[in-house]
Design a protein around this motif. Structure first.
Motif, mmCIF file in Angstrom:
data_model
loop_
_atom_site.group_PDB
_atom_site.id
_atom_site.type_symbol
_atom_site.label_atom_id
_atom_site.label_comp_id
_atom_site.label_asym_id
_atom_site.label_seq_id
_atom_site.Cartn_x
_atom_site.Cartn_y
_atom_site.Cartn_z
ATOM 1 N N MET A 1 0.813 -1.218 0.000
ATOM 2 C CA MET A 1 0.000 0.000 0.000
ATOM 3 C C MET A 1 0.850 1.273 0.000
ATOM 4 O O MET A 1 0.363 2.338 -0.378
ATOM 5 C CB MET A 1 -0.929 -0.006 1.222
ATOM 6 N N LYS A 2 2.099 1.178 0.417
ATOM 7 C CA LYS A 2 2.932 2.379 0.487
ATOM 8 C C LYS A 2 3.129 3.030 -0.873
ATOM 9 O O LYS A 2 3.045 4.267 -0.981
ATOM 10 C CB LYS A 2 4.277 2.048 1.137
ATOM 11 N N PRO A 3 3.392 2.263 -1.944
ATOM 12 C CA PRO A 3 3.497 2.904 -3.263
ATOM 13 C C PRO A 3 2.206 3.593 -3.689
ATOM 14 O O PRO A 3 2.248 4.672 -4.286
ATOM 15 C CB PRO A 3 3.841 1.736 -4.192
ATOM 16 N N ILE A 4 1.058 2.985 -3.379
ATOM 17 C CA ILE A 4 -0.223 3.587 -3.758
ATOM 18 C C ILE A 4 -0.477 4.849 -2.952
ATOM 19 O O ILE A 4 -0.961 5.859 -3.482
ATOM 20 C CB ILE A 4 -1.364 2.568 -3.561
ATOM 21 N N LEU A 5 -0.120 4.825 -1.679
ATOM 22 C CA LEU A 5 -0.270 6.018 -0.843
ATOM 23 C C LEU A 5 0.593 7.151 -1.379
ATOM 24 O O LEU A 5 0.134 8.296 -1.482
ATOM 25 C CB LEU A 5 0.121 5.692 0.600
ATOM 26 N N ALA A 6 1.834 6.841 -1.726
ATOM 27 C CA ALA A 6 2.725 7.864 -2.288
ATOM 28 C C ALA A 6 2.182 8.398 -3.609
ATOM 29 O O ALA A 6 2.263 9.599 -3.891
ATOM 30 C CB ALA A 6 4.124 7.285 -2.480
ATOM 31 N N LEU A 7 1.616 7.515 -4.424
ATOM 32 C CA LEU A 7 1.011 7.927 -5.690
ATOM 33 C C LEU A 7 -0.123 8.909 -5.452
ATOM 34 O O LEU A 7 -0.190 9.969 -6.096
ATOM 35 C CB LEU A 7 0.488 6.692 -6.431
ATOM 36 N N LEU A 8 -1.034 8.570 -4.539
ATOM 37 C CA LEU A 8 -2.193 9.419 -4.290
ATOM 38 C C LEU A 8 -1.789 10.744 -3.651
ATOM 39 O O LEU A 8 -2.410 11.784 -3.915
ATOM 40 C CB LEU A 8 -3.204 8.681 -3.411
ATOM 41 N N GLN A 9 -0.749 10.731 -2.837
ATOM 42 C CA GLN A 9 -0.265 11.983 -2.272
ATOM 43 C C GLN A 9 0.357 12.873 -3.335
ATOM 44 O O GLN A 9 0.306 14.102 -3.239
ATOM 45 C CB GLN A 9 0.751 11.694 -1.156
ATOM 46 N N PHE A 10 0.923 12.255 -4.356
ATOM 47 C CA PHE A 10 1.529 13.009 -5.452
ATOM 48 C C PHE A 10 0.483 13.533 -6.425
ATOM 49 O O PHE A 10 0.592 14.659 -6.922
ATOM 50 C CB PHE A 10 2.531 12.105 -6.188
ATOM 51 N N CYS A 11 -0.544 12.749 -6.699
ATOM 52 C CA CYS A 11 -1.518 13.078 -7.745
ATOM 53 C C CYS A 11 -2.787 13.740 -7.237
ATOM 54 O O CYS A 11 -3.578 14.225 -8.053
ATOM 55 C CB CYS A 11 -1.904 11.816 -8.521
ATOM 56 N N THR A 12 -3.032 13.734 -5.940
ATOM 57 C CA THR A 12 -4.285 14.278 -5.422
ATOM 58 C C THR A 12 -4.043 15.179 -4.215
ATOM 59 O O THR A 12 -2.943 15.206 -3.656
ATOM 60 C CB THR A 12 -5.259 13.159 -4.993
ATOM 61 N N THR A 13 -5.086 15.885 -3.840
ATOM 62 C CA THR A 13 -5.050 16.737 -2.653
ATOM 63 C C THR A 13 -5.769 16.073 -1.475
ATOM 64 O O THR A 13 -6.066 16.735 -0.485
ATOM 65 C CB THR A 13 -5.713 18.092 -2.953
ATOM 66 N N LEU A 14 -6.055 14.795 -1.585
ATOM 67 C CA LEU A 14 -6.747 14.093 -0.519
ATOM 68 C C LEU A 14 -5.913 14.092 0.765
ATOM 69 O O LEU A 14 -4.687 13.921 0.704
ATOM 70 C CB LEU A 14 -7.043 12.651 -0.938
ATOM 71 N N PRO A 15 -6.552 14.273 1.926
ATOM 72 C CA PRO A 15 -5.814 14.272 3.195
ATOM 73 C C PRO A 15 -5.454 12.836 3.599
ATOM 74 O O PRO A 15 -6.260 12.119 4.190
ATOM 75 C CB PRO A 15 -6.817 14.899 4.177
#
Length: 236
Positions: A1-15
């Motif tokens: 899940m860490k790669p997906i979390l890093a992806l979403l932090q890079f591509c989105t503004t989700l908290p």
């Protein structure tokens, strides 16, 4: 899940809490389409109950722009300035990377947004169209990361350094669930094919004008792919 979390932090503004190790995603940039399912999925949920095509299209586009923090849109504006500059590649690169926003940036933003809006309000159903377009836009970024030769040091060159040719296939596989949508399979299939065509065009454009690709070109490809796919879906 860490790669997906890093992806979403890079591509989105989700908290999403504490910043993840970005290298976890950099080593797996083929995961880009997953971010499209998130941003496109949220936008699809927002517009699903809206009956007005114009309002639904406006809400959907506003949602994906806000969810991305307009990060990729910024790349489109920068590319617009680079396209409008005259002279050598160095002059075009200087215009593209300058902090000021010129007429080329405004024109690029208006044209691409108008095409996306017109395509989305005509495409049916809107919720499926925005989901397909967002996944394809992220797929384009994954392919650009692999194929785009960097012309300068930056976020794109960093991601490109970890990319492998196999990522082209991995990213495409992640887009295949679009075929499960309640639409004719040819519809998302055509969108994926159009994504490939846009990527090739942007690679050729980047090589001709700038001598390669940077993060601005990749971000612009994201926005142009979304608009192009939406126009295609409206015409199908």
């Amino acid at each position: 899940m860490k790669p997906i979390l890093a992806l979403l932090q890079f591509c989105t503004t989700l908290p999403l809490g504490q910043a993840a190790d970005f290298e976890q995603f950099a080593r797996r940039s083929y995961l880009y389409p997953l971010a499209g399912y998130v941003t496109g999925g949220i936008a699809a949920l927002l517009v699903f109950p809206i009956t007005s095509p114009a309002l639904g299209a406006a809400v959907a586009l506003a949602a994906v722009l806000i969810l991305s923090g307009a990060n990729h849109f910024d790349g489109l504006l920068d590319l617009g300035d680079g396209l409008m500059a005259h002279g050598s590649s160095d002059k075009r690169i200087g215009a593209m990377t300058d902090r000021n926003t010129g007429a080329g940036a405004v024109a690029a933003g208006i044209v691409v947004t108008l095409l996306a809006f017109a395509g989305l309000q005509t495409a049916t159903p809107i919720w499926a169209a925005i989901l397909i377009a967002e996944v394809c836009a992220k797929l384009a970024m994954a392919w650009m990361t692999v194929l785009g030769t960097p012309f300068r040091t930056g976020i794109h060159s960093y991601l490109h350094g970890f990319a492998r040719r196999s990522f082209l296939v991995f990213a495409a596989v992640l887009a295949l669930p679009l075929l499960l949508l309640p639409l004719p399979p040819a519809t998302p299939g055509a969108a994926i094919a159009a994504t490939g065509a846009i990527v090739v065009a942007m690679l050729l454009l980047g090589r001709h004008l700038f001598g390669g690709v940077n993060g601005d070109v990749v971000g612009a490809t994201h926005e142009i792919t979304r608009a192009g796919v939406l126009v295609l879906l409206a015409l199908l």
